[in-house]
Write an enzyme that holds these catalytic residues in place. Sequence first.
Site, PDB file in Angstrom:
ATOM      1  N   LYS A 108      36.981  33.359  39.370  1.00 42.09           N
ATOM      2  CA  LYS A 108      38.036  32.880  40.272  1.00 42.09           C
ATOM      3  C   LYS A 108      39.204  33.851  40.189  1.00 42.09           C
ATOM      4  O   LYS A 108      40.197  33.624  39.492  1.00 42.09           O
ATOM      5  CB  LYS A 108      38.467  31.458  39.900  1.00 42.09           C
ATOM      6  CG  LYS A 108      39.229  30.761  41.026  1.00 42.09           C
ATOM      7  CD  LYS A 108      38.355  30.601  42.253  1.00 42.09           C
ATOM      8  CE  LYS A 108      39.093  29.985  43.420  1.00 42.09           C
ATOM      9  NZ  LYS A 108      38.279  29.946  44.638  1.00 42.09           N
ATOM     10  N   SER A 111      35.412  29.077  48.813  1.00 39.09           N
ATOM     11  CA  SER A 111      36.229  28.111  48.087  1.00 39.09           C
ATOM     12  C   SER A 111      36.379  26.844  48.921  1.00 39.09           C
ATOM     13  O   SER A 111      35.395  26.197  49.240  1.00 39.09           O
ATOM     14  CB  SER A 111      37.579  28.731  47.726  1.00 39.09           C
ATOM     15  OG  SER A 111      38.143  28.111  46.592  1.00 39.09           O
TER      16      SER A 111
END
Length: 589
Positions: free
Chosen positions: A195, A389
Amino acid sequence: MKEFFKYVLATVVGIVISTFVIAIIFAAIIAGLVSSVGEEKAVAVKSNSVLYLDLDQVITERTPENSFAGLPIIGGGEEKSIGFNDLIKALKEAQTDDKIECVYINVSSPNAGMATMLEVRNAIIDFKKSKKPVIAYSEVYTQGAYYLASAANKVYLNPQGALEFKGFSSELTFFKGALDKLGIEAQIIRVGNYKSAVEPFINTKMSDYNRKQITAYVGGLYNTFLKEISETRKISTDSLFMIADGYKIQQPKDALAYKMVDALKYKDEVLDELRNITGKSKKSTVNTVSINDYIANLPKETSTSSDKVAVIYANGDIVGGEGSDQQIGSERISRAIRKARLDDDVKAIVLRVNSGGGSALASDVIWREIILSKKAKPVIASFGDVAASGGYYIGCAADSIFVQPNTITGSIGVFGIIPNFQNLLNNKLGITFDGVKTGQYADIMSVNRPLTAGERFIIQNDINQIYDTFIGRVADGRKKTKAQVDSIGGGHVWIGTDAVKNGLADRIGSFNDAIKSAAKKAKLSGYQVVEYPEKIDPFKAFLSNAKDNISVYYTKKELGENYLIYKQMQKAITNSGIQARMDYEIKIK
Protein backbone atom coordinates in the site's frame (compact mmCIF):
# COMPACT_ATOMS: atom_id res chain seq x y z
CA MET A 1 -35.34 67.43 7.79
CA LYS A 2 -38.45 65.95 6.25
CA GLU A 3 -37.06 66.64 2.76
CA PHE A 4 -33.74 65.05 3.76
CA PHE A 5 -35.39 61.77 4.78
CA LYS A 6 -37.47 61.84 1.62
CA TYR A 7 -34.36 62.07 -0.55
CA VAL A 8 -32.55 59.43 1.48
CA LEU A 9 -35.49 57.06 1.18
CA ALA A 10 -35.73 57.74 -2.54
CA THR A 11 -32.00 57.02 -2.93
CA VAL A 12 -32.22 53.75 -1.00
CA VAL A 13 -35.25 52.64 -3.00
CA GLY A 14 -33.41 53.57 -6.19
CA ILE A 15 -30.36 51.54 -5.18
CA VAL A 16 -32.49 48.51 -4.30
CA ILE A 17 -34.42 48.69 -7.58
CA SER A 18 -31.21 49.21 -9.59
CA THR A 19 -29.53 46.27 -7.90
CA PHE A 20 -32.57 44.11 -8.57
CA VAL A 21 -32.68 45.12 -12.25
CA ILE A 22 -28.92 44.56 -12.68
CA ALA A 23 -29.24 41.12 -11.06
CA ILE A 24 -32.04 40.20 -13.49
CA ILE A 25 -30.01 41.45 -16.46
CA PHE A 26 -26.92 39.56 -15.28
CA ALA A 27 -28.94 36.37 -14.80
CA ALA A 28 -30.45 36.79 -18.27
CA ILE A 29 -26.99 37.27 -19.82
CA ILE A 30 -25.62 34.18 -18.07
CA ALA A 31 -28.68 32.13 -19.01
CA GLY A 32 -28.36 33.28 -22.62
CA LEU A 33 -24.67 32.42 -22.65
CA VAL A 34 -25.31 28.98 -21.22
CA SER A 35 -28.16 28.42 -23.66
CA SER A 36 -26.07 29.47 -26.66
CA VAL A 37 -23.11 27.35 -25.61
CA GLY A 38 -25.35 24.42 -24.83
CA GLU A 39 -27.14 24.49 -28.19
CA GLU A 40 -26.13 21.53 -30.31
CA LYS A 41 -26.24 22.92 -33.80
CA ALA A 42 -26.72 20.19 -36.34
CA VAL A 43 -23.85 20.06 -38.81
CA ALA A 44 -24.84 18.64 -42.17
CA VAL A 45 -22.50 15.87 -43.26
CA LYS A 46 -21.75 16.34 -46.95
CA SER A 47 -21.17 13.55 -49.41
CA ASN A 48 -17.58 12.36 -49.85
CA SER A 49 -16.57 13.61 -46.41
CA VAL A 50 -13.56 12.90 -44.24
CA LEU A 51 -14.25 12.11 -40.58
CA TYR A 52 -11.72 14.21 -38.65
CA LEU A 53 -10.64 12.32 -35.54
CA ASP A 54 -9.01 14.75 -33.11
CA LEU A 55 -7.43 12.56 -30.43
CA ASP A 56 -5.51 15.35 -28.69
CA GLN A 57 -8.62 16.43 -26.80
CA VAL A 58 -9.40 15.03 -23.35
CA ILE A 59 -10.95 11.58 -23.75
CA THR A 60 -13.28 11.03 -20.81
CA GLU A 61 -15.79 8.35 -19.81
CA ARG A 62 -18.74 10.38 -21.08
CA THR A 63 -18.98 13.44 -23.30
CA PRO A 64 -19.82 16.44 -21.07
CA GLU A 65 -23.34 17.81 -21.41
CA ASN A 66 -21.89 21.20 -22.26
CA SER A 67 -18.29 22.31 -22.51
CA PHE A 68 -17.35 25.91 -21.70
CA ALA A 69 -13.88 25.36 -23.08
CA GLY A 70 -11.61 28.35 -22.78
CA LEU A 71 -13.96 30.29 -20.49
CA PRO A 72 -12.26 30.23 -17.07
CA ILE A 73 -15.01 32.18 -15.34
CA ILE A 74 -17.59 29.64 -16.43
CA GLY A 75 -15.97 26.27 -16.55
CA GLY A 76 -12.50 26.40 -15.17
CA GLY A 77 -10.97 26.76 -18.63
CA GLU A 78 -11.38 23.09 -19.31
CA GLU A 79 -10.07 21.68 -22.55
CA LYS A 80 -12.29 20.30 -25.25
CA SER A 81 -13.31 16.78 -24.33
CA ILE A 82 -15.13 13.79 -25.72
CA GLY A 83 -16.47 10.59 -24.17
CA PHE A 84 -14.78 7.42 -25.39
CA ASN A 85 -18.18 5.69 -25.47
CA ASP A 86 -19.55 8.26 -27.93
CA LEU A 87 -16.36 8.15 -29.97
CA ILE A 88 -16.72 4.38 -30.38
CA LYS A 89 -20.40 4.75 -31.36
CA ALA A 90 -19.46 7.36 -33.95
CA LEU A 91 -16.81 5.17 -35.56
CA LYS A 92 -19.26 2.27 -35.67
CA GLU A 93 -21.89 4.48 -37.35
CA ALA A 94 -19.34 5.84 -39.84
CA GLN A 95 -18.57 2.33 -41.07
CA THR A 96 -21.90 2.18 -42.89
CA ASP A 97 -22.36 5.91 -43.52
CA ASP A 98 -22.17 6.42 -47.31
CA LYS A 99 -21.19 10.04 -46.80
CA ILE A 100 -17.98 9.15 -44.93
CA GLU A 101 -15.17 8.11 -47.26
CA CYS A 102 -12.29 7.84 -44.80
CA VAL A 103 -11.01 8.74 -41.32
CA TYR A 104 -8.22 11.24 -40.75
CA ILE A 105 -6.48 10.97 -37.37
CA ASN A 106 -4.81 13.99 -35.83
CA VAL A 107 -2.86 13.14 -32.68
CA SER A 108 0.33 14.46 -31.10
CA SER A 109 -0.13 14.15 -27.35
CA PRO A 110 -3.35 12.40 -26.30
CA ASN A 111 -4.95 13.08 -22.94
CA ALA A 112 -6.24 9.65 -21.95
CA GLY A 113 -5.32 6.59 -19.91
CA MET A 114 -3.82 3.47 -21.43
CA ALA A 115 -6.99 1.34 -21.25
CA THR A 116 -9.07 4.16 -22.74
CA MET A 117 -6.60 4.48 -25.61
CA LEU A 118 -6.88 0.73 -26.18
CA GLU A 119 -10.68 1.04 -26.41
CA VAL A 120 -10.32 3.84 -28.99
CA ARG A 121 -7.58 1.99 -30.84
CA ASN A 122 -9.72 -1.14 -31.12
CA ALA A 123 -12.61 0.98 -32.44
CA ILE A 124 -10.31 2.33 -35.18
CA ILE A 125 -9.25 -1.20 -36.09
CA ASP A 126 -12.91 -2.26 -36.18
CA PHE A 127 -13.71 0.68 -38.48
CA LYS A 128 -11.14 -0.61 -40.99
CA LYS A 129 -13.40 -3.62 -41.60
CA SER A 130 -15.48 -1.22 -43.74
CA LYS A 131 -12.51 -1.08 -46.18
CA LYS A 132 -12.54 2.70 -45.87
CA PRO A 133 -9.00 4.01 -45.38
CA VAL A 134 -7.74 5.43 -42.10
CA ILE A 135 -4.89 7.94 -42.36
CA ALA A 136 -2.89 9.33 -39.44
CA TYR A 137 -0.65 12.38 -39.75
CA SER A 138 1.26 14.45 -37.26
CA GLU A 139 4.28 16.70 -36.98
CA VAL A 140 5.14 15.09 -33.65
CA TYR A 141 4.11 11.71 -32.21
CA THR A 142 4.54 11.07 -28.51
CA GLN A 143 4.49 7.39 -27.54
CA GLY A 144 0.80 7.54 -26.67
CA ALA A 145 0.06 9.34 -29.93
CA TYR A 146 1.93 6.73 -31.94
CA TYR A 147 0.11 3.96 -30.06
CA LEU A 148 -3.19 5.36 -31.38
CA ALA A 149 -1.91 6.33 -34.83
CA SER A 150 -0.39 2.90 -35.43
CA ALA A 151 -3.92 1.50 -35.75
CA ALA A 152 -4.35 3.42 -39.04
CA ASN A 153 -3.83 1.99 -42.53
CA LYS A 154 -1.25 4.67 -43.25
CA VAL A 155 0.88 6.57 -40.74
CA TYR A 156 2.55 9.73 -41.99
CA LEU A 157 5.11 11.95 -40.27
CA ASN A 158 6.27 15.45 -41.14
CA PRO A 159 9.73 15.29 -42.81
CA GLN A 160 11.09 17.62 -40.11
CA GLY A 161 8.98 16.21 -37.30
CA ALA A 162 9.64 13.74 -34.50
CA LEU A 163 8.47 10.32 -33.35
CA GLU A 164 9.09 9.39 -29.73
CA PHE A 165 9.77 5.71 -29.14
CA LYS A 166 11.94 5.02 -26.12
CA GLY A 167 10.15 2.69 -23.71
CA PHE A 168 8.21 3.44 -20.53
CA SER A 169 9.39 4.94 -17.28
CA SER A 170 7.48 5.74 -14.11
CA GLU A 171 8.58 8.44 -11.72
CA LEU A 172 7.19 9.11 -8.24
CA THR A 173 7.49 12.37 -6.34
CA PHE A 174 8.49 12.17 -2.68
CA PHE A 175 7.61 14.94 -0.21
CA LYS A 176 9.32 13.75 2.97
CA GLY A 177 12.30 16.09 2.58
CA ALA A 178 10.02 19.09 2.11
CA LEU A 179 7.86 18.06 5.08
CA ASP A 180 10.98 17.69 7.24
CA LYS A 181 12.09 21.22 6.33
CA LEU A 182 8.64 22.53 7.19
CA GLY A 183 8.54 20.62 10.46
CA ILE A 184 5.58 18.46 9.46
CA GLU A 185 5.39 14.77 10.31
CA ALA A 186 3.12 12.46 8.33
CA GLN A 187 1.89 9.85 10.81
CA ILE A 188 0.94 6.77 8.82
CA ILE A 189 -1.37 3.93 9.80
CA ARG A 190 -1.83 1.28 7.10
CA VAL A 191 -2.37 -2.37 6.22
CA GLY A 192 -0.36 -3.92 3.40
CA ASN A 193 3.31 -3.72 2.52
CA TYR A 194 2.36 -2.82 -1.04
CA LYS A 195 0.00 0.00 0.00
CA SER A 196 2.44 2.56 -1.33
CA ALA A 197 0.11 5.55 -1.51
CA VAL A 198 1.64 6.77 1.75
CA GLU A 199 5.29 6.34 0.74
CA PRO A 200 5.81 9.81 -0.76
CA PHE A 201 5.17 11.28 2.71
CA ILE A 202 7.42 9.00 4.75
CA ASN A 203 10.21 7.95 2.34
CA THR A 204 12.64 9.64 0.01
CA LYS A 205 12.61 6.74 -2.46
CA MET A 206 10.57 3.67 -3.34
CA SER A 207 10.44 0.76 -0.94
CA ASP A 208 11.51 -2.63 -2.25
CA TYR A 209 7.87 -3.75 -2.25
CA ASN A 210 6.76 -0.75 -4.28
CA ARG A 211 9.67 -1.01 -6.71
CA LYS A 212 8.76 -4.66 -7.31
CA GLN A 213 5.11 -3.96 -8.10
CA ILE A 214 5.78 -0.87 -10.22
CA THR A 215 8.38 -2.80 -12.20
CA ALA A 216 5.79 -5.52 -12.79
CA TYR A 217 2.90 -3.34 -13.91
CA VAL A 218 4.95 -0.88 -15.96
CA GLY A 219 6.44 -3.92 -17.71
CA GLY A 220 2.95 -5.29 -18.23
CA LEU A 221 1.71 -2.00 -19.70
CA TYR A 222 4.72 -1.90 -21.99
CA ASN A 223 4.19 -5.47 -23.20
CA THR A 224 0.61 -4.62 -24.19
CA PHE A 225 1.82 -1.43 -25.89
CA LEU A 226 4.39 -3.35 -27.99
CA LYS A 227 2.02 -6.23 -28.76
CA GLU A 228 -0.72 -3.95 -30.10
CA ILE A 229 1.69 -1.95 -32.28
CA SER A 230 3.30 -5.16 -33.52
CA GLU A 231 -0.02 -6.52 -34.75
CA THR A 232 -0.97 -3.47 -36.81
CA ARG A 233 2.48 -2.44 -38.06
CA LYS A 234 3.62 -6.01 -38.76
CA ILE A 235 6.86 -5.52 -36.82
CA SER A 236 7.87 -8.15 -34.28
CA THR A 237 7.74 -7.20 -30.61
CA ASP A 238 11.42 -8.10 -30.30
CA SER A 239 12.26 -5.64 -33.05
CA LEU A 240 10.12 -2.94 -31.45
CA PHE A 241 11.83 -3.53 -28.11
CA MET A 242 15.22 -3.25 -29.77
CA ILE A 243 14.25 -0.03 -31.56
CA ALA A 244 13.09 1.57 -28.31
CA ASP A 245 15.90 0.20 -26.15
CA GLY A 246 18.55 1.49 -28.53
CA TYR A 247 16.76 4.81 -29.06
CA LYS A 248 16.94 4.12 -32.79
CA ILE A 249 14.29 6.68 -33.80
CA GLN A 250 16.18 9.97 -33.60
CA GLN A 251 15.25 11.52 -36.93
CA PRO A 252 12.15 11.22 -39.16
CA LYS A 253 14.17 9.19 -41.69
CA ASP A 254 14.84 6.63 -38.91
CA ALA A 255 11.10 6.16 -38.37
CA LEU A 256 10.73 5.48 -42.09
CA ALA A 257 13.73 3.14 -42.22
CA TYR A 258 12.39 1.01 -39.37
CA LYS A 259 8.90 1.01 -40.96
CA MET A 260 7.33 2.79 -38.02
CA VAL A 261 5.72 5.16 -40.53
CA ASP A 262 4.68 4.68 -44.16
CA ALA A 263 5.97 7.96 -45.55
CA LEU A 264 7.32 11.37 -44.64
CA LYS A 265 4.86 13.97 -45.88
CA TYR A 266 3.96 17.59 -45.45
CA LYS A 267 0.39 18.54 -44.64
CA ASP A 268 -0.39 19.69 -48.18
CA GLU A 269 0.64 16.27 -49.50
CA VAL A 270 -1.66 14.56 -47.02
CA LEU A 271 -4.50 16.87 -48.05
CA ASP A 272 -3.88 15.97 -51.69
CA GLU A 273 -4.23 12.30 -50.75
CA LEU A 274 -7.49 13.02 -48.93
CA ARG A 275 -8.75 14.88 -52.02
CA ASN A 276 -7.89 11.88 -54.15
CA ILE A 277 -9.74 9.52 -51.79
CA THR A 278 -12.85 11.74 -51.74
CA GLY A 279 -12.78 12.46 -55.48
CA LYS A 280 -11.93 16.15 -55.18
CA SER A 281 -9.80 18.21 -57.53
CA LYS A 282 -6.55 19.70 -56.23
CA LYS A 283 -8.09 23.17 -55.92
CA SER A 284 -11.15 21.95 -54.07
CA THR A 285 -11.68 22.06 -50.32
CA VAL A 286 -11.83 18.72 -48.58
CA ASN A 287 -15.21 18.08 -46.98
CA THR A 288 -14.57 17.30 -43.33
CA VAL A 289 -16.71 16.69 -40.28
CA SER A 290 -15.18 16.60 -36.81
CA ILE A 291 -15.79 13.60 -34.59
CA ASN A 292 -17.45 15.96 -32.06
CA ASP A 293 -19.94 17.28 -34.61
CA TYR A 294 -20.54 13.82 -36.00
CA ILE A 295 -21.38 12.55 -32.50
CA ALA A 296 -23.88 15.39 -32.04
CA ASN A 297 -25.66 14.22 -35.20
CA LEU A 298 -25.82 10.54 -34.30
CA PRO A 299 -29.36 9.19 -34.36
CA LYS A 300 -30.79 8.27 -30.99
CA GLU A 301 -30.64 4.58 -30.22
CA THR A 302 -33.99 3.00 -31.00
CA SER A 303 -35.32 -0.38 -30.01
CA THR A 304 -38.77 -1.86 -30.17
CA SER A 305 -38.04 -3.57 -26.88
CA SER A 306 -38.76 -1.88 -23.57
CA ASP A 307 -36.00 -3.94 -21.96
CA LYS A 308 -32.96 -1.94 -20.86
CA VAL A 309 -29.37 -2.43 -19.83
CA ALA A 310 -28.36 0.33 -17.41
CA VAL A 311 -24.77 1.61 -17.44
CA ILE A 312 -23.70 3.27 -14.19
CA TYR A 313 -20.65 5.50 -14.67
CA ALA A 314 -18.42 5.67 -11.59
CA ASN A 315 -15.56 7.98 -12.47
CA GLY A 316 -13.02 9.78 -10.25
CA ASP A 317 -12.19 9.90 -6.56
CA ILE A 318 -14.69 8.21 -4.23
CA VAL A 319 -16.12 10.70 -1.75
CA GLY A 320 -19.09 10.94 0.57
CA GLY A 321 -22.11 12.98 -0.53
CA GLU A 322 -23.12 14.01 -4.03
CA GLY A 323 -19.73 14.35 -5.70
CA SER A 324 -19.65 15.54 -9.32
CA ASP A 325 -19.18 14.25 -12.86
CA GLN A 326 -15.47 13.98 -12.00
CA GLN A 327 -16.06 12.35 -8.61
CA ILE A 328 -17.88 9.28 -7.36
CA GLY A 329 -20.22 10.69 -4.74
CA SER A 330 -21.59 7.85 -2.62
CA GLU A 331 -25.06 9.41 -2.44
CA ARG A 332 -25.32 10.19 -6.15
CA ILE A 333 -23.98 6.86 -7.41
CA SER A 334 -25.94 4.82 -4.84
CA ARG A 335 -29.10 6.63 -5.88
CA ALA A 336 -28.38 5.86 -9.55
CA ILE A 337 -27.80 2.16 -8.84
CA ARG A 338 -30.96 2.04 -6.72
CA LYS A 339 -32.97 3.68 -9.50
CA ALA A 340 -31.75 1.06 -11.99
CA ARG A 341 -32.42 -1.74 -9.52
CA LEU A 342 -36.01 -0.67 -8.86
CA ASP A 343 -36.83 -0.08 -12.54
CA ASP A 344 -38.54 -3.24 -13.81
CA ASP A 345 -37.61 -2.36 -17.40
CA VAL A 346 -33.91 -2.48 -16.49
CA LYS A 347 -32.98 -6.14 -16.82
CA ALA A 348 -29.23 -5.87 -16.21
CA ILE A 349 -26.68 -3.37 -14.86
CA VAL A 350 -23.15 -2.57 -16.03
CA LEU A 351 -20.99 -0.74 -13.50
CA ARG A 352 -18.30 1.18 -15.39
CA VAL A 353 -15.46 1.99 -12.97
CA ASN A 354 -12.57 4.35 -13.57
CA SER A 355 -11.23 5.21 -10.12
CA GLY A 356 -8.16 4.92 -7.95
CA GLY A 357 -10.41 4.82 -4.88
CA GLY A 358 -11.01 7.20 -2.00
CA SER A 359 -13.13 7.08 1.14
CA ALA A 360 -13.46 3.55 2.53
CA LEU A 361 -16.86 4.38 4.02
CA ALA A 362 -18.21 5.84 0.78
CA SER A 363 -16.92 2.76 -1.08
CA ASP A 364 -18.86 0.48 1.26
CA VAL A 365 -22.05 2.52 0.80
CA ILE A 366 -21.83 1.95 -2.97
CA TRP A 367 -20.88 -1.72 -2.53
CA ARG A 368 -24.11 -2.26 -0.56
CA GLU A 369 -26.22 -1.07 -3.49
CA ILE A 370 -24.37 -3.42 -5.85
CA ILE A 371 -25.11 -6.34 -3.50
CA LEU A 372 -28.82 -5.47 -3.43
CA SER A 373 -28.91 -5.08 -7.21
CA LYS A 374 -27.13 -8.38 -7.75
CA LYS A 375 -29.96 -10.15 -5.94
CA ALA A 376 -32.47 -8.66 -8.37
CA LYS A 377 -30.71 -8.75 -11.75
CA PRO A 378 -27.32 -9.43 -13.38
CA VAL A 379 -24.56 -6.95 -12.54
CA ILE A 380 -21.42 -6.82 -14.71
CA ALA A 381 -18.41 -4.61 -13.93
CA SER A 382 -16.29 -2.99 -16.64
CA PHE A 383 -12.99 -1.56 -15.41
CA GLY A 384 -11.35 1.29 -17.33
CA ASP A 385 -7.88 2.79 -16.94
CA VAL A 386 -7.87 2.27 -13.17
CA ALA A 387 -10.15 0.36 -10.81
CA ALA A 388 -7.98 0.10 -7.74
CA SER A 389 -8.44 0.12 -3.98
CA GLY A 390 -11.86 1.70 -3.37
CA GLY A 391 -12.44 1.50 -7.13
CA TYR A 392 -12.02 -2.27 -6.89
CA TYR A 393 -14.10 -2.39 -3.67
CA ILE A 394 -17.22 -1.03 -5.37
CA GLY A 395 -16.98 -3.51 -8.27
CA CYS A 396 -15.81 -6.70 -6.54
CA ALA A 397 -19.36 -7.95 -5.88
CA ALA A 398 -20.35 -7.97 -9.57
CA ASP A 399 -21.33 -11.25 -11.22
CA SER A 400 -18.45 -10.83 -13.66
CA ILE A 401 -15.59 -8.35 -14.02
CA PHE A 402 -14.20 -7.25 -17.41
CA VAL A 403 -10.79 -5.58 -17.67
CA GLN A 404 -8.51 -4.49 -20.47
CA PRO A 405 -5.02 -6.03 -20.47
CA ASN A 406 -3.61 -2.63 -19.45
CA THR A 407 -6.19 -1.81 -16.76
CA ILE A 408 -4.64 -1.02 -13.36
CA THR A 409 -6.53 -2.81 -10.60
CA GLY A 410 -6.22 -4.45 -7.19
CA SER A 411 -4.48 -2.32 -4.53
CA ILE A 412 -6.60 -4.01 -1.86
CA GLY A 413 -5.43 -2.14 1.21
CA VAL A 414 -6.32 0.67 3.61
CA PHE A 415 -4.44 3.60 5.12
CA GLY A 416 -4.79 6.77 7.11
CA ILE A 417 -2.55 9.85 7.26
CA ILE A 418 -2.65 12.03 10.37
CA PRO A 419 -0.36 15.06 9.97
CA ASN A 420 1.55 16.35 13.00
CA PHE A 421 2.20 20.09 12.71
CA GLN A 422 3.71 20.50 16.18
CA ASN A 423 7.26 21.25 15.06
CA LEU A 424 6.07 23.70 12.41
CA LEU A 425 3.68 25.49 14.75
CA ASN A 426 5.78 25.45 17.94
CA ASN A 427 9.37 25.77 16.79
CA LYS A 428 9.09 27.56 13.46
CA LEU A 429 6.05 29.79 13.96
CA GLY A 430 6.03 30.13 17.75
CA ILE A 431 2.43 28.99 18.05
CA THR A 432 1.55 26.89 21.10
CA PHE A 433 -1.62 25.23 22.36
CA ASP A 434 -3.14 24.49 25.74
CA GLY A 435 -6.53 23.21 26.81
CA VAL A 436 -8.59 20.84 28.91
CA LYS A 437 -10.36 17.57 28.13
CA THR A 438 -12.75 15.22 29.90
CA GLY A 439 -11.12 11.99 28.72
CA GLN A 440 -7.70 10.87 27.61
CA TYR A 441 -8.90 10.34 24.02
CA ALA A 442 -11.13 13.42 23.75
CA ASP A 443 -8.67 15.10 21.39
CA ILE A 444 -7.67 12.03 19.39
CA MET A 445 -6.63 12.95 15.84
CA SER A 446 -5.30 16.31 16.98
CA VAL A 447 -2.82 17.63 14.39
CA ASN A 448 -0.83 19.86 16.74
CA ARG A 449 0.97 17.04 18.55
CA PRO A 450 2.18 13.47 17.84
CA LEU A 451 -0.11 10.49 18.34
CA THR A 452 0.20 8.69 21.65
CA ALA A 453 0.83 4.93 21.71
CA GLY A 454 -2.76 4.39 22.82
CA GLU A 455 -4.16 6.53 20.00
CA ARG A 456 -2.02 4.79 17.42
CA PHE A 457 -3.25 1.41 18.74
CA ILE A 458 -6.91 2.52 18.41
CA ILE A 459 -6.46 3.83 14.88
CA GLN A 460 -4.50 0.75 13.81
CA ASN A 461 -7.34 -1.45 15.10
CA ASP A 462 -9.79 0.61 13.07
CA ILE A 463 -7.64 0.26 9.94
CA ASN A 464 -7.27 -3.49 10.52
CA GLN A 465 -11.03 -3.87 10.87
CA ILE A 466 -11.70 -1.99 7.64
CA TYR A 467 -9.09 -4.08 5.82
CA ASP A 468 -10.65 -7.26 7.18
CA THR A 469 -14.04 -6.07 5.92
CA PHE A 470 -12.49 -5.18 2.54
CA ILE A 471 -10.92 -8.60 1.96
CA GLY A 472 -14.16 -10.18 3.22
CA ARG A 473 -16.15 -8.27 0.58
CA VAL A 474 -13.69 -9.38 -2.10
CA ALA A 475 -13.68 -12.98 -0.86
CA ASP A 476 -17.49 -13.15 -1.04
CA GLY A 477 -17.63 -11.53 -4.46
CA ARG A 478 -14.80 -13.52 -6.00
CA LYS A 479 -15.66 -16.84 -4.34
CA LYS A 480 -12.35 -17.02 -2.49
CA THR A 481 -11.22 -17.34 1.12
CA LYS A 482 -9.99 -14.32 3.03
CA ALA A 483 -6.53 -15.89 3.14
CA GLN A 484 -6.50 -16.19 -0.65
CA VAL A 485 -7.52 -12.55 -1.08
CA ASP A 486 -4.97 -11.41 1.50
CA SER A 487 -2.22 -13.21 -0.43
CA ILE A 488 -2.91 -11.07 -3.52
CA GLY A 489 -4.01 -8.03 -1.51
CA GLY A 490 -1.86 -6.09 0.89
CA GLY A 491 -2.12 -3.07 -1.39
CA HIS A 492 -0.59 -4.92 -4.37
CA VAL A 493 -1.36 -3.32 -7.74
CA TRP A 494 -1.96 -5.57 -10.75
CA ILE A 495 -2.48 -5.06 -14.47
CA GLY A 496 -5.55 -6.56 -16.13
CA THR A 497 -3.88 -9.66 -17.54
CA ASP A 498 -2.48 -10.58 -14.11
CA ALA A 499 -5.80 -9.79 -12.43
CA VAL A 500 -7.50 -12.39 -14.64
CA LYS A 501 -4.82 -14.93 -13.77
CA ASN A 502 -5.09 -14.40 -10.01
CA GLY A 503 -8.89 -14.27 -10.03
CA LEU A 504 -9.48 -10.59 -9.26
CA ALA A 505 -11.14 -10.29 -12.68
CA ASP A 506 -12.88 -12.72 -15.01
CA ARG A 507 -12.25 -11.69 -18.58
CA ILE A 508 -10.24 -9.45 -20.86
CA GLY A 509 -12.85 -7.46 -22.71
CA SER A 510 -14.03 -4.04 -23.82
CA PHE A 511 -16.75 -1.83 -22.42
CA ASN A 512 -19.12 -3.05 -25.14
CA ASP A 513 -18.20 -6.66 -24.36
CA ALA A 514 -19.38 -6.04 -20.80
CA ILE A 515 -22.70 -4.62 -22.04
CA LYS A 516 -23.23 -7.60 -24.34
CA SER A 517 -22.41 -9.97 -21.49
CA ALA A 518 -24.95 -8.26 -19.23
CA ALA A 519 -27.63 -8.56 -21.93
CA LYS A 520 -26.78 -12.21 -22.52
CA LYS A 521 -26.92 -13.00 -18.81
CA ALA A 522 -30.35 -11.36 -18.67
CA LYS A 523 -31.40 -13.38 -21.76
CA LEU A 524 -32.15 -10.26 -23.82
CA SER A 525 -32.31 -10.35 -27.61
CA GLY A 526 -33.25 -6.70 -28.05
CA TYR A 527 -32.61 -3.90 -25.56
CA GLN A 528 -31.85 -0.23 -25.03
CA VAL A 529 -28.78 1.08 -23.22
CA VAL A 530 -29.55 3.77 -20.66
CA GLU A 531 -26.93 5.76 -18.74
CA TYR A 532 -26.82 6.77 -15.08
CA PRO A 533 -26.40 9.04 -13.23
CA GLU A 534 -27.75 12.00 -15.13
CA LYS A 535 -25.03 14.43 -16.11
CA ILE A 536 -24.82 17.48 -13.90
CA ASP A 537 -26.31 20.61 -15.44
CA PRO A 538 -23.39 22.92 -16.37
CA PHE A 539 -25.23 26.06 -15.26
CA LYS A 540 -25.76 24.62 -11.77
CA ALA A 541 -22.14 23.53 -11.72
CA PHE A 542 -21.12 27.07 -12.65
CA LEU A 543 -23.15 28.59 -9.83
CA SER A 544 -21.82 26.17 -7.22
CA ASN A 545 -18.20 25.83 -8.36
CA ALA A 546 -17.31 29.13 -10.05
CA LYS A 547 -14.87 30.16 -7.31
CA ASP A 548 -13.12 26.76 -7.26
CA ASN A 549 -13.00 26.58 -11.06
CA ILE A 550 -11.32 29.96 -11.31
CA SER A 551 -8.83 28.97 -8.62
CA VAL A 552 -7.99 25.68 -10.37
CA TYR A 553 -7.66 27.42 -13.73
CA TYR A 554 -5.12 29.97 -12.54
CA THR A 555 -3.25 27.48 -10.34
CA LYS A 556 -2.81 25.20 -13.35
CA LYS A 557 -1.72 28.17 -15.43
CA GLU A 558 0.94 29.16 -12.91
CA LEU A 559 2.26 25.70 -12.01
CA GLY A 560 2.06 23.98 -15.40
CA GLU A 561 3.22 20.36 -15.14
CA ASN A 562 3.97 20.92 -11.43
CA TYR A 563 0.21 21.18 -10.80
CA LEU A 564 0.17 17.39 -10.42
CA ILE A 565 2.60 17.62 -7.47
CA TYR A 566 0.52 20.38 -5.90
CA LYS A 567 -2.65 18.31 -6.33
CA GLN A 568 -1.07 15.27 -4.66
CA MET A 569 0.01 17.37 -1.67
CA GLN A 570 -3.39 19.03 -1.40
CA LYS A 571 -5.19 15.69 -1.60
CA ALA A 572 -3.06 14.17 1.15
CA ILE A 573 -3.71 17.11 3.48
CA THR A 574 -7.45 17.41 2.84
CA ASN A 575 -8.48 13.73 2.70
CA SER A 576 -10.49 12.86 5.79
CA GLY A 577 -11.42 9.46 7.21
CA ILE A 578 -9.86 6.11 6.41
CA GLN A 579 -8.81 5.87 2.78
CA ALA A 580 -8.91 2.98 0.33
CA ARG A 581 -7.14 4.58 -2.57
CA MET A 582 -4.14 4.34 -4.85
CA ASP A 583 -3.11 7.89 -4.13
CA TYR A 584 -0.50 8.57 -6.75
CA GLU A 585 -0.96 9.24 -10.42
CA ILE A 586 0.37 6.73 -12.94
CA LYS A 587 2.03 8.80 -15.62
CA ILE A 588 4.05 6.83 -18.13
CA LYS A 589 6.91 8.78 -19.70
